[in-house]
Design an enzyme around this catalytic site. Structure first.
Site, PDB file in Angstrom:
ATOM      1  N   ARG A   1       0.136   9.028 -10.101  1.00  0.00           N
ATOM      2  CA  ARG A   1       0.013   7.783  -9.335  1.00  0.00           C
ATOM      3  C   ARG A   1       0.725   6.612 -10.031  1.00  0.00           C
ATOM      4  NH1 ARG A   1      -3.643   7.341  -5.480  1.00  0.00           N
ATOM      5  NH2 ARG A   1      -3.927   5.151  -5.967  1.00  0.00           N
TER       6      ARG A   1
ATOM      7  N   ASP B   1       0.827  -1.205   0.000  1.00  0.00           N
ATOM      8  CA  ASP B   1       0.000   0.000   0.000  1.00  0.00           C
ATOM      9  C   ASP B   1       0.865   1.262   0.000  1.00  0.00           C
ATOM     10  OD1 ASP B   1      -2.321   1.464   0.026  1.00  0.00           O
ATOM     11  OD2 ASP B   1      -2.573   1.402   2.199  1.00  0.00           O
ATOM     12  N   GLY B   2       0.361   2.302  -0.660  1.00  0.00           N
ATOM     13  CA  GLY B   2       1.029   3.608  -0.587  1.00  0.00           C
ATOM     14  C   GLY B   2       1.690   4.075  -1.869  1.00  0.00           C
TER      15      GLY B   2
ATOM     16  N   ILE C   1      -7.178  -4.385   7.050  1.00  0.00           N
ATOM     17  CA  ILE C   1      -6.942  -5.634   6.323  1.00  0.00           C
ATOM     18  C   ILE C   1      -7.494  -5.545   4.893  1.00  0.00           C
ATOM     19  CG2 ILE C   1      -7.390  -8.148   6.341  1.00  0.00           C
ATOM     20  CD1 ILE C   1      -5.476  -7.124   8.572  1.00  0.00           C
TER      21      ILE C   1
ATOM     22  N   ASN D   1     -10.527  -2.479  -6.643  1.00  0.00           N
ATOM     23  CA  ASN D   1      -9.654  -1.602  -7.452  1.00  0.00           C
ATOM     24  C   ASN D   1     -10.178  -1.375  -8.875  1.00  0.00           C
ATOM     25  OD1 ASN D   1      -6.477  -2.747  -6.001  1.00  0.00           O
ATOM     26  ND2 ASN D   1      -7.760  -0.993  -5.458  1.00  0.00           N
TER      27      ASN D   1
HETATM   28  C1  FPP Z   1      -1.495   0.134  -3.524  1.00  0.00           C
HETATM   29  O1  FPP Z   1      -1.111   1.467  -3.586  1.00  0.00           O
HETATM   30  C2  FPP Z   1      -1.033  -0.638  -4.659  1.00  0.00           C
HETATM   31  C3  FPP Z   1      -1.818  -1.220  -5.602  1.00  0.00           C
HETATM   32  C4  FPP Z   1      -3.286  -1.117  -5.629  1.00  0.00           C
HETATM   33  C5  FPP Z   1      -1.262  -1.956  -6.721  1.00  0.00           C
HETATM   34  C6  FPP Z   1      -0.018  -2.716  -6.430  1.00  0.00           C
HETATM   35  C7  FPP Z   1       0.689  -2.892  -7.693  1.00  0.00           C
HETATM   36  C8  FPP Z   1       2.019  -2.881  -7.877  1.00  0.00           C
HETATM   37  C9  FPP Z   1       2.987  -2.824  -6.809  1.00  0.00           C
HETATM   38  C10 FPP Z   1       2.577  -2.919  -9.249  1.00  0.00           C
HETATM   39  C11 FPP Z   1       2.216  -4.078 -10.110  1.00  0.00           C
HETATM   40  C12 FPP Z   1       2.285  -5.401  -9.445  1.00  0.00           C
HETATM   41  C13 FPP Z   1       2.861  -6.511  -9.925  1.00  0.00           C
HETATM   42  C14 FPP Z   1       2.708  -7.768  -9.146  1.00  0.00           C
HETATM   43  C15 FPP Z   1       3.651  -6.547 -11.153  1.00  0.00           C
HETATM   44  P1  FPP Z   1      -2.243   2.555  -3.755  1.00  0.00           P
HETATM   45  O2  FPP Z   1      -2.376   2.869  -5.196  1.00  0.00           O
HETATM   46  O3  FPP Z   1      -3.488   2.074  -3.098  1.00  0.00           O
HETATM   47  O4  FPP Z   1      -1.633   3.750  -2.977  1.00  0.00           O
HETATM   48  P2  FPP Z   1      -2.396   4.852  -2.122  1.00  0.00           P
HETATM   49  O5  FPP Z   1      -3.077   4.137  -0.994  1.00  0.00           O
HETATM   50  O6  FPP Z   1      -1.313   5.730  -1.661  1.00  0.00           O
HETATM   51  O7  FPP Z   1      -3.357   5.518  -3.043  1.00  0.00           O
END
Ligand code: FPP
Length: 257
Positions: free
Chosen positions: A46, A33-34, A208, A81
């Site tokens: 983003r 997350d983040g 969670i 998402n």
């Molecule tokens: C959470 O950060 C992250 C995600 C929803 C996506 C995770 C994806 C990756 C790390 C890249 C692709 C993955 C693979 C396995 C190749 P957020 O967007 O919710 O951040 P925020 O809470 O700060 O908005």
């Protein structure tokens, strides 16, 4: 003597050396997350956060391979998402495909088997194809199982398991009173995985978020005050050391352990 002291001070000890190899967690799950906030702090879009999030995925996987962790499960894309802006969703799907193309060699060299949980029929067809290809190509690997949770909802997983069992009862193949913990778990998407011993979440959020709700009943939780793109192998090793200092009682008393 002074030289030795300087050497000791400069040679930073890795948390890897502090890990007790006898008490290793078998399965680590991570809520990454983040990404978005990290990018925003830097005045970037983003998507820049997600691109750097991929580097952190590599750190986590390399760390697991180094520390001999047998199962790593990453929350890469939740069912919720899909409600994000279309461009962000498309960029994430594209990142998944390009990362799988790039990382297949590393998977093979390190004995990593790819696995997926979630409703991947919702993913674009090129992403589904790449996932299936990579799963097939890595199926004989035994060092570490990397599970990506994609289009994943833990509540949906539990509902699906309940439906499966109800259908079996309806068809006369199962008695309702035969349903127990074990049978229920065998009907989840994670039927071939042990429950996570350790769940890590980055970004300082204490939630969670619909991830492995059944499976984390007795997992140790570790919340890190770092955004996902900043996550390193050392963070993983430190979390393992932290986990090893806890007493897992599974409802028993300390004396009974
Ligand atoms: C959470 O950060 C992250 C995600 C929803 C996506 C995770 C994806 C990756 C790390 C890249 C692709 C993955 C693979 C396995 C190749 P957020 O967007 O919710 O951040 P925020 O809470 O700060 O908005």
């Amino acid at each position: 003597m002074a030289k030795v002291l300087i050497l000791l001070k400069t040679a930073k000890m890795s948390f890897l050396d502090q890990i007790d190899t006898i008490k290793l967690p078998q399965h680590i799950a991570i809520i990454m997350d983040g990404n978005g906030r990290w990018a925003k702090q830097k005045g970037k879009l983003r998507v820049f956060g997600h691109q750097n999030g991929v580097k952190a995925v590599r750190e986590a996987l390399e760390g697991c391979v180094k520390a001999n962790i047998k199962f790593l499960t990453l929350y890469a894309f939740s069912a919720e998402n899909w409600n994000r802006p279309k461009l962000e969703v498309m960029a994430l799907m594209e990142l998944l495909v390009t990362s799988l193309k790039k990382e297949i060699k590393t998977f093979q060299e390190n004995g990593v088997r790819l696995n997926v949980i979630g409703d991947i029929t919702k993913l674009p067809s090129n992403a589904q194809r790449k996932l299936q290809e990579t799963i097939e190509a890595t199926k004989e690997n035994t060092h570490c199982t990397l599970t990506l949770a994609l289009s994943y909802s833990s509540r949906q997983e539990i509902v699906d398991a309940a439906r499966n069992l109800a259908q079996q009862v309806k068809d006369g193949k199962l008695h309702a009173d035969e349903i127990n913990d074990e049978l229920f778990a065998a009907n989840l998407y994670t039927q071939n995985l042990p429950d996570p011993d350790l769940l890590i979440r980055t970004s300082g959020e204490l939630r969670i978020s619909n991830f492995l709700l059944w499976q984390i009943a007795y997992s140790e939780l570790c919340f890190l005050d770092k955004m996902w793109p900043e996550f390193t192998k050392e963070d993983l090793f430190k979390s393992i050391v932290d986990y090893q200092q806890r007493e897992r009682r599974f409802g028993k008393t300390s004396e009974q352990l």
